[in-house]
Write an enzyme that holds these catalytic residues in place. Structure first.
Site, PDB file in Angstrom:
ATOM      1  N   CYS B 237       0.861  -1.185   0.000  1.00  0.00           N
ATOM      2  CA  CYS B 237       0.000   0.000   0.000  1.00  0.00           C
ATOM      3  C   CYS B 237       0.892   1.229   0.000  1.00  0.00           C
ATOM      4  O   CYS B 237       1.719   1.396  -0.896  1.00  0.00           O
ATOM      5  CB  CYS B 237      -0.967  -0.015   1.176  1.00  0.00           C
ATOM      6  SG  CYS B 237      -0.196  -0.165   2.803  1.00  0.00           S
ATOM      7  N   ARG B 242      -2.164  -0.976   5.572  1.00  0.00           N
ATOM      8  CA  ARG B 242      -3.361  -1.464   4.881  1.00  0.00           C
ATOM      9  C   ARG B 242      -3.067  -2.827   4.244  1.00  0.00           C
ATOM     10  O   ARG B 242      -3.908  -3.722   4.218  1.00  0.00           O
ATOM     11  CB  ARG B 242      -3.772  -0.485   3.775  1.00  0.00           C
ATOM     12  CG  ARG B 242      -4.529   0.718   4.233  1.00  0.00           C
ATOM     13  CD  ARG B 242      -4.824   1.648   3.069  1.00  0.00           C
ATOM     14  NE  ARG B 242      -3.753   2.583   2.780  1.00  0.00           N
ATOM     15  CZ  ARG B 242      -3.718   3.410   1.742  1.00  0.00           C
ATOM     16  NH1 ARG B 242      -4.708   3.399   0.870  1.00  0.00           N
ATOM     17  NH2 ARG B 242      -2.715   4.248   1.575  1.00  0.00           N
TER      18      ARG B 242
END
Lengths: 79, 280
Positions: B237, B242
Site C-alpha cells: 500500500c 493497509r
C-alpha cells in the site's frame, strides 16, 4: 475498574471539497467523540470532541476541512 | 467463521467480551489514531502505539527481535498467551501488529473481527483505566522473513512475472490521480503503481459492518482481479499497514500459502530513482 458503555454511535457520509468523507460520532462517558475519515481508503483525517454530538462534529469538521483542502488532484495530462 | 482457512485467527466481539479477563488472554488495541485508546478501551486491554512501539523509527523498520521481546515482556505476554488484537479503521494497525507477531513466531494471535468500530457500534463496555500488567520475560523465535518482501527481491519477481502483486490502495492512488489519501500529507514524488499490480482496495474485503466477507466472497473478489493461490502473492500500500490487513485475509482467511507484505510499499518504490512504474 470503572466502566461505561459506548452510546449513540452514528455514522454518515458527506462530500467535503469534492471528496467523500465519513463522519462517525459516539458518546464516551461524559464526552462526545467524532472522527472523520476519507472513506477510500478510510484513513482518519481529523477527530474532535465536545459536550454534544454537534459540537464534536463541528470540531472535527473544522480540522478535516483544513486538511482536505490541501489535497491535490493530479490532472491526467500532468501525471 | 468456520469456513475460513484458519478460523482460529479471528474472534468476534462476543468472544472477546467473554474472555477478556482470562489470565491466558491479552487483549491489545492498536489504532491508526493513537489517541483513540485514551478515549475508552475494552476493560483489561492494553494499548500499543504503532508509531513508537511497533517500529524502529531510526531505521524505518519493523521491531528488532530484541525490541519485540521487550514489548511482549512489558505487555505481560508469554509465548503461550492468546493475544487478541483490535483497532480502528477495521484493524489496519492491529493487522500490522499481527503480521509482526507472526514474523517473530507468536503461535496464538487473533484479530477481533470488525475492530474498535464494531465494539463501539454495539454499545459495549469501555474503560479509561489501564490494566494491571505483570511483566514477563519473552523469548521470540528468529524472524520469519518469508512473510515480508523487500524492494530488491520484489523487483526481480516483478521483472520475472513470477508473482501476483496486489496494490491495496484506493483507485485514485493506484492511478496516480492522488499522491496520498485525501487529507493526508503526500509522501511520494510521483503517482502510479508497481508494474503488473492488480488494484484491490483493502476495504473491498470488508462487509459494511467492518467484518471480513466470507471465504467464498473473498476468493471471488481476488480471482476477478487475477489473484489466486497458484503463485506467490505480495501485497503493498503506502506504508504497509493497509496491506497487512490484506495479507491477513489472503493468508489466514483464504489460506494462500506464500503471501508477503511489502511494507516499504509505495513510499519506498514510488520515491526510488528510475524504478519502473505504471500509470493507466
Amino acid at each position: 475498574m470503572r466502566t461505561f458503555n459506548a452510546e449513540g454511535y452514528e455514522v454518515r457520509e458527506i462530500v467535503l471539497h469534492g471528496f467523500p468523507v465519513r463522519i462517525a460520532s459516539v458518546l464516551l462517558d461524559q464526552a462526545w467523540s467524532c472522527r472523520i475519515d476519507n472513506v477510500s481508503p478510510g484513513a482518519t483525517i481529523a477527530r474532535g470532541s465536545g459536550p454534544t454530538r454537534e459540537a464534536a462534529e463541528q470540531d472535527a469538521l473544522t480540522r478535516a476541512t483544513e486538511r482536505i483542502k490541501r489535497t491535490r488532484r493530479i490532472p491526467r495530462d500532468d501525471r | 467463521m468456520g469456513s475460513y482457512a484458519y478460523p482460529q485467527t479471528l474472534v468476534d466481539t462476543d468472544w472477546v467480551h467473554d474472555h477478556r479477563e482470562d489470565p491466558d488472554v491479552r487483549v491489545v488495541e492498536v489504532d491508526v489514531d493513537t489517541f483513540a485508546f485514551e478515549e475508552g478501551h475494552i476493560p483489561g486491554a492494553i494499548g500499543w502505539d504503532w508509531a513508537s512501539q511497533l517500529c524502529d523509527t531510526r531505521l524505518r523498520d519493523i521491531l528488532s527481535k530484541a525490541g519485540f521481546e521487550a514489548l511482549m515482556g512489558a505487555s505481560g505476554i508469554t509465548p503461550q498467551t492468546t493475544v487478541v488484537l483490535y483497532g480502528d479503521n477495521n484493524n489496519w494497525f492491529a493487522a500490522w501488529a499481527f503480521w509482526q507477531m507472526k514474523i517473530y513466531g507468536h503461535e496464538d494471535v487473533r484479530l477481533m473481527n470488525g475492530g474498535r468500530t464494531k465494539w463501539l457500534a454495539e454499545g459495549r463496555e469501555l474503560t479509561f483505566e489501564e490494566a494491571d500488567i505483570a511483566p514477563t520475560t519473552y523469548v521470540a523465535k528468529d524472524a520469519d522473513m518469508s512473510l515480508r518482501d523487500y524492494q530488491g527481491a520484489l523487483a526481480k519477481k516483478v521483472d520475472a512475472g513470477s508473482l501476483h502483486l496486489v496494490d491495496v490502495r484506493s483507485v485514485a492512488e493506484f492511478t496516480g490521480e492522488l499522491l496520498a489519501p485525501p487529507g493526508l500529507p503526500e509522501t511520494c514524488q510521483r503517482g502510479g503503481h508497481i508494474p503488473g499490480a492488480a488494484n484491490v482496495p483493502w476495504g473491498e474485503v470488508c462487509a459494511p459492518d467492518g467484518t471480513f466477507k466470507s471465504r467464498d466472497e473473498l476468493a471471488a473478489l481476488y480471482a476477478a482481479r487475477g489473484v489466486t493461490g497458484d503463485k506467490p502473492i505480495t501485497a503493498y500500500c503506502r506504508i504497509g499497514e493497509r496491506s497487512s490487513h490484506t495479507w491477513f485475509a489472503l493468508k489466514y482467511l483464504l489460506g494462500y500459502e506464500d503471501v508477503r507484505n511489502y511494507d516499504g510499499s509505495w513510499t519506498e518504490w514510488g520515491n526510488l530513482v528510475a524504478a519502473p512504474i505504471e500509470r493507466p
